[in-house]
Structures are given as C-alpha cells and as structure tokens.
Design a protein around this motif. Structure first.
Motif, PDB file in Angstrom:
ATOM      1  N   ASP A 200       0.808  -1.214   0.000  1.00 21.63           N
ATOM      2  CA  ASP A 200       0.000   0.000   0.000  1.00 21.63           C
ATOM      3  C   ASP A 200       0.843   1.267   0.000  1.00 21.63           C
ATOM      4  O   ASP A 200       0.323   2.377   0.140  1.00 21.63           O
ATOM      5  CB  ASP A 200      -0.948   0.007   1.203  1.00 21.63           C
ATOM      6  N   GLY A 201       2.165   1.111  -0.149  1.00 22.76           N
ATOM      7  CA  GLY A 201       3.041   2.277  -0.205  1.00 22.76           C
ATOM      8  C   GLY A 201       3.611   2.688   1.136  1.00 22.76           C
ATOM      9  O   GLY A 201       4.476   3.573   1.194  1.00 22.76           O
ATOM     10  N   THR A 202       3.171   2.085   2.220  1.00 24.29           N
ATOM     11  CA  THR A 202       3.709   2.405   3.532  1.00 24.29           C
ATOM     12  C   THR A 202       4.972   1.590   3.786  1.00 24.29           C
ATOM     13  O   THR A 202       5.285   0.654   3.055  1.00 24.29           O
ATOM     14  CB  THR A 202       2.681   2.128   4.647  1.00 24.29           C
ATOM     15  N   ALA A 203       5.672   1.942   4.858  1.00 27.53           N
ATOM     16  CA  ALA A 203       6.907   1.242   5.194  1.00 27.53           C
ATOM     17  C   ALA A 203       7.173   1.385   6.683  1.00 27.53           C
ATOM     18  O   ALA A 203       6.607   2.246   7.364  1.00 27.53           O
ATOM     19  CB  ALA A 203       8.072   1.805   4.388  1.00 27.53           C
ATOM     20  N   VAL A 204       8.049   0.528   7.192  1.00 22.67           N
ATOM     21  CA  VAL A 204       8.486   0.615   8.579  1.00 22.67           C
ATOM     22  C   VAL A 204       9.957   0.231   8.614  1.00 22.67           C
ATOM     23  O   VAL A 204      10.412  -0.613   7.827  1.00 22.67           O
ATOM     24  CB  VAL A 204       7.656  -0.297   9.504  1.00 22.67           C
TER      25      VAL A 204
ATOM     26  N   VAL B 115      18.940   5.379  14.673  1.00 19.91           N
ATOM     27  CA  VAL B 115      17.777   6.268  14.511  1.00 19.91           C
ATOM     28  C   VAL B 115      16.773   5.934  15.599  1.00 19.91           C
ATOM     29  O   VAL B 115      16.217   4.835  15.645  1.00 19.91           O
ATOM     30  CB  VAL B 115      17.130   6.101  13.122  1.00 19.91           C
ATOM     31  N   LEU B 116      16.547   6.867  16.512  1.00 22.64           N
ATOM     32  CA  LEU B 116      15.603   6.703  17.617  1.00 22.64           C
ATOM     33  C   LEU B 116      15.893   5.447  18.446  1.00 22.64           C
ATOM     34  O   LEU B 116      14.980   4.748  18.910  1.00 22.64           O
ATOM     35  CB  LEU B 116      14.163   6.682  17.101  1.00 22.64           C
ATOM     36  N   ASN B 117      17.169   5.111  18.601  1.00 21.23           N
ATOM     37  CA  ASN B 117      17.597   4.007  19.469  1.00 21.23           C
ATOM     38  C   ASN B 117      16.949   2.669  19.129  1.00 21.23           C
ATOM     39  O   ASN B 117      16.690   1.849  20.014  1.00 21.23           O
ATOM     40  CB  ASN B 117      17.316   4.346  20.937  1.00 21.23           C
ATOM     41  N   GLY B 118      16.703   2.450  17.847  1.00 26.04           N
ATOM     42  CA  GLY B 118      16.189   1.152  17.425  1.00 26.04           C
ATOM     43  C   GLY B 118      14.690   1.006  17.466  1.00 26.04           C
ATOM     44  O   GLY B 118      14.164  -0.066  17.122  1.00 26.04           O
ATOM     45  N   ARG B 119      13.957   2.062  17.869  1.00 20.78           N
ATOM     46  CA  ARG B 119      12.492   1.950  17.880  1.00 20.78           C
ATOM     47  C   ARG B 119      11.966   1.950  16.446  1.00 20.78           C
ATOM     48  O   ARG B 119      12.504   2.642  15.579  1.00 20.78           O
ATOM     49  CB  ARG B 119      11.865   3.107  18.667  1.00 20.78           C
ATOM     50  N   PRO B 120      10.905   1.177  16.160  1.00 19.19           N
ATOM     51  CA  PRO B 120      10.340   1.167  14.802  1.00 19.19           C
ATOM     52  C   PRO B 120       9.889   2.563  14.387  1.00 19.19           C
ATOM     53  O   PRO B 120       9.310   3.306  15.191  1.00 19.19           O
ATOM     54  CB  PRO B 120       9.154   0.209  14.926  1.00 19.19           C
ATOM     55  N   VAL B 121      10.161   2.921  13.128  1.00 18.26           N
ATOM     56  CA  VAL B 121       9.748   4.230  12.616  1.00 18.26           C
ATOM     57  C   VAL B 121       8.968   4.026  11.321  1.00 18.26           C
ATOM     58  O   VAL B 121       9.243   3.109  10.558  1.00 18.26           O
ATOM     59  CB  VAL B 121      10.969   5.143  12.356  1.00 18.26           C
ATOM     60  N   SER B 122       7.995   4.884  11.100  1.00 22.36           N
ATOM     61  CA  SER B 122       7.206   4.808   9.870  1.00 22.36           C
ATOM     62  C   SER B 122       6.975   6.172   9.230  1.00 22.36           C
ATOM     63  O   SER B 122       6.399   6.252   8.151  1.00 22.36           O
ATOM     64  CB  SER B 122       5.842   4.151  10.153  1.00 22.36           C
ATOM     65  N   ASP B 123       7.427   7.243   9.886  1.00 26.97           N
ATOM     66  CA  ASP B 123       7.236   8.562   9.301  1.00 26.97           C
ATOM     67  C   ASP B 123       8.261   8.781   8.182  1.00 26.97           C
ATOM     68  O   ASP B 123       9.393   8.280   8.244  1.00 26.97           O
ATOM     69  CB  ASP B 123       7.381   9.655  10.365  1.00 26.97           C
ATOM     70  N   PRO B 124       7.875   9.481   7.142  1.00 27.00           N
ATOM     71  CA  PRO B 124       8.741   9.661   5.969  1.00 27.00           C
ATOM     72  C   PRO B 124      10.117  10.235   6.291  1.00 27.00           C
ATOM     73  O   PRO B 124      11.111   9.838   5.670  1.00 27.00           O
ATOM     74  CB  PRO B 124       7.938  10.616   5.084  1.00 27.00           C
ATOM     75  N   LYS B 125      10.212  11.136   7.240  1.00 26.09           N
ATOM     76  CA  LYS B 125      11.494  11.765   7.556  1.00 26.09           C
ATOM     77  C   LYS B 125      12.523  10.731   8.003  1.00 26.09           C
ATOM     78  O   LYS B 125      13.641  10.672   7.480  1.00 26.09           O
ATOM     79  CB  LYS B 125      11.303  12.821   8.649  1.00 26.09           C
ATOM     80  N   HIS B 126      12.161   9.906   8.975  1.00 26.18           N
ATOM     81  CA  HIS B 126      13.107   8.921   9.490  1.00 26.18           C
ATOM     82  C   HIS B 126      13.338   7.783   8.495  1.00 26.18           C
ATOM     83  O   HIS B 126      14.445   7.233   8.415  1.00 26.18           O
ATOM     84  CB  HIS B 126      12.603   8.365  10.829  1.00 26.18           C
ATOM     85  N   LEU B 127      12.306   7.433   7.737  1.00 26.42           N
ATOM     86  CA  LEU B 127      12.492   6.398   6.722  1.00 26.42           C
ATOM     87  C   LEU B 127      13.481   6.843   5.651  1.00 26.42           C
ATOM     88  O   LEU B 127      14.281   6.039   5.165  1.00 26.42           O
ATOM     89  CB  LEU B 127      11.150   6.035   6.081  1.00 26.42           C
ATOM     90  N   ARG B 128      13.431   8.126   5.281  1.00 25.65           N
ATOM     91  CA  ARG B 128      14.383   8.642   4.287  1.00 25.65           C
ATOM     92  C   ARG B 128      15.813   8.512   4.790  1.00 25.65           C
ATOM     93  O   ARG B 128      16.733   8.193   4.021  1.00 25.65           O
ATOM     94  CB  ARG B 128      14.061  10.101   3.948  1.00 25.65           C
ATOM     95  N   ILE B 129      16.008   8.763   6.083  1.00 24.24           N
ATOM     96  CA  ILE B 129      17.351   8.631   6.664  1.00 24.24           C
ATOM     97  C   ILE B 129      17.834   7.190   6.568  1.00 24.24           C
ATOM     98  O   ILE B 129      18.973   6.916   6.152  1.00 24.24           O
ATOM     99  CB  ILE B 129      17.348   9.097   8.133  1.00 24.24           C
ATOM    100  N   LEU B 130      16.949   6.256   6.918  1.00 20.41           N
ATOM    101  CA  LEU B 130      17.323   4.842   6.868  1.00 20.41           C
ATOM    102  C   LEU B 130      17.605   4.396   5.441  1.00 20.41           C
ATOM    103  O   LEU B 130      18.578   3.675   5.178  1.00 20.41           O
ATOM    104  CB  LEU B 130      16.202   3.978   7.461  1.00 20.41           C
ATOM    105  N   GLU B 131      16.763   4.819   4.506  1.00 19.53           N
ATOM    106  CA  GLU B 131      16.947   4.423   3.111  1.00 19.53           C
ATOM    107  C   GLU B 131      18.223   5.028   2.528  1.00 19.53           C
ATOM    108  O   GLU B 131      18.924   4.374   1.735  1.00 19.53           O
ATOM    109  CB  GLU B 131      15.727   4.829   2.293  1.00 19.53           C
TER     110      GLU B 131
END
Length: 292
Positions: A239-243, A249-265
C-alpha cells in the motif's frame, strides 16, 4: 516438560513433549491458549473420559492434559490431531491448530513475522551477526543458548521455532524483493563449531542464489560506512507504507514517518553501494567456505 516430570506416573510422560509453557506476559497469546484449553476439556468431558484416560489413549501423561486444558501449555499441532481422533471430533479440534500455530512463538517474533509476511520489499544491513532470516537452525540455537541472562529450554526452543518459521518469506508467491548486506566479520565467526559454520555458509550461498534475493558482503577493508552505529532494517508494503528500525535512529524503535524512513533508506543505499556486488559476494562466501 521438566526432567523430573519425564517418565513419571503423573508427569507429562509419553512421546515428545507436545508444547511449550505459556508466557504470562503474552496476554493475547495466553487468551488464545486458554480458550483452546476450555474447548478441549469440554470435548473430553462430553466423551466421558478422565484426563488420565485421554492421556493414555494419545500417549501422554495426565499432568500434561491438565496443563493444556488449564491454558498453561501450548499444544503442538500433532497433539491436537491425536486428541481429535480419540474423541471423534471429526476435525473440529484439529481445526484449532490455526488458533495456536502463531502463539507458539514469542510475541516479538509474531509481530515481526506479520510485518515480514506483508512486505513486498525488505532491506537489511546486519552488522555483528548473521541476520535471523538467514540463520540455520543450529546457528540460531547456539545464539539463543548463549544469551545472558540465560533462556530456559522452552524459551530457546520457542525462539528457534519462531526464527525458522519466519524463513517462509523465501517461499512466498509472488516473491518479495529481499536484499541483505552482511559484515564480513559475521561470516568468519565459527558459531557452533566448524560443521555448523560450514552449514551456515552453505545456507547463505543457497539463499544468495535465489532470483528475488540480493546478498552482499561488506568487507572489513572498507574503513567506514553509514552503518557503523548499528544494523538497519526497512520493510515496504504493497500500500506504499513502510516501517524501519536502526540503533542509529531513535535508538532502534520502529519508525514509519517519511522523515526517518528517508534517513534509513539513504544510509542503506550508501551501504549497498560500498559493499561487494552480489556476484563478488557469493564468490567471497565460497572462498571463506573453502577455507573452513
């Protein structure tokens, strides 16, 4: 089944122990097991059998029957099959296997497996160890047995079973796109001894040759890269979402907001660019295997 129970008159007894103790901290799992236990008791009593009689008929001790009926023990699928046959339930008890198949595994693993089952794309950078999806059963067992504080036998076996169940992601159709980057150091640590080490390397080669898998090695000669502060995982869904998650990034907590996902990608993309190519990586693993 504890050692002092095995083979005793009122112990679990019988063939292989058909389950694991319920984790009291897993409320949702405990509720499922309790409901299944109540149904089993109702069927047994309706058939006019005592717990000891049912246990004898299926090859297990009376104590084990009481544990399952009391919601304190998670039954294996074969246990439910045997009970179904003895009580003449016509498949109604066996059908409850669907209700207990997931709660056999720790809640954290169940939650992760659900995400992986939905993912159409998975990207992983593993730093110190072989990623769970790539581990052999023996490798996973050694890792869990050496954890501190130590796990109980039940916890080890449930953890291994859950980790092996997650490998079904490689058999999905349509197949998800899977990419892994493994640090060279993880490939050279002989966890479990020489033979298990060889099996683990052979497992990596087998997975790395799958058409939907990209497996890369980050060589030790690479002086620096964006993953030095911890592993990275990014799962993308249809559906286009991601986690994603990473210690950096945030000490290993799951992230789904675009800002933090861009950093990970961004970090993961740079890591892949600095690692050996998939072809070079397979050749490298073959070389390590030849040295064992």
């Amino acid at each position: 089944m504890s050692v002092d129970e095995a083979g005793t008159e009122h112990g679990d007894g019988g063939a292989d122990d058909p389950g694991w103790d319920v984790d009291p901290d897993d409320e949702s799992g405990a509720a499922v097991v309790a409901a299944v236990g109540r149904q089993l008791k109702a069927w047994r009593e309706s058939a006019g059998l005592r717990a000891s009689e049912l246990g004898s008929a299926i090859g297990y001790g009376e104590n084990l029957i009481y544990k399952v009926e009391g919601g304190r023990r998670i039954p294996r699928p074969e246990f439910l099959d045997r009970v179904d046959g003895v009580l003449g339930a016509g498949g109604k008890i066996a059908a409850m296997k669907k209700d207990v198949v997931e709660v056999r595994y720790p809640k954290k693993i169940r939650d992760l497996a659900r995400l992986e089952a939905r993912a159409v794309e998975v990207g992983v950078y593993a730093d110190h160890g072989i990623h769970g999806l790539l581990q052999t059963e023996g490798h996973a067992r050694v890792l869990l047995e050496t954890r501190q504080p130590s796990y109980s036998r039940d916890e080890v076996e449930r953890g291994v079973a859950g980790r092996m169940a997650r490998r079904s992601i490689f058999e999905r159709s349509p197949a998800p796109a899977l990419s892994f980057v493994q640090e060279e150091a993880a490939l050279r640590r002989p966890i479990g001894g020489r033979m298990e080490w060889r099996r683990q390397l052979e497992r990596l080669l087998k997975v790395g040759r799958l058409r939907n898998v990209s497996l890369q090695v980050m060589p030790l000669k690479c002086e620096t890269h964006p993953g030095l502060d911890g592993g990275i995982e990014v799962l993308k869904f249809g559906d286009g979402t991601a986690v994603g998650r990473s210690l950096g990034v945030l000490n290993g907590r799951p992230v789904s907001d675009p800002k933090h996902l861009r950093i990970l990608e961004l970090r993961y993309g740079m890591i892949r660019a600095q690692a050996l190519t998939p072809g070079e990586s397979l050749a490298f693993i073959e070389q390590v295997l030849g040295e064992t």
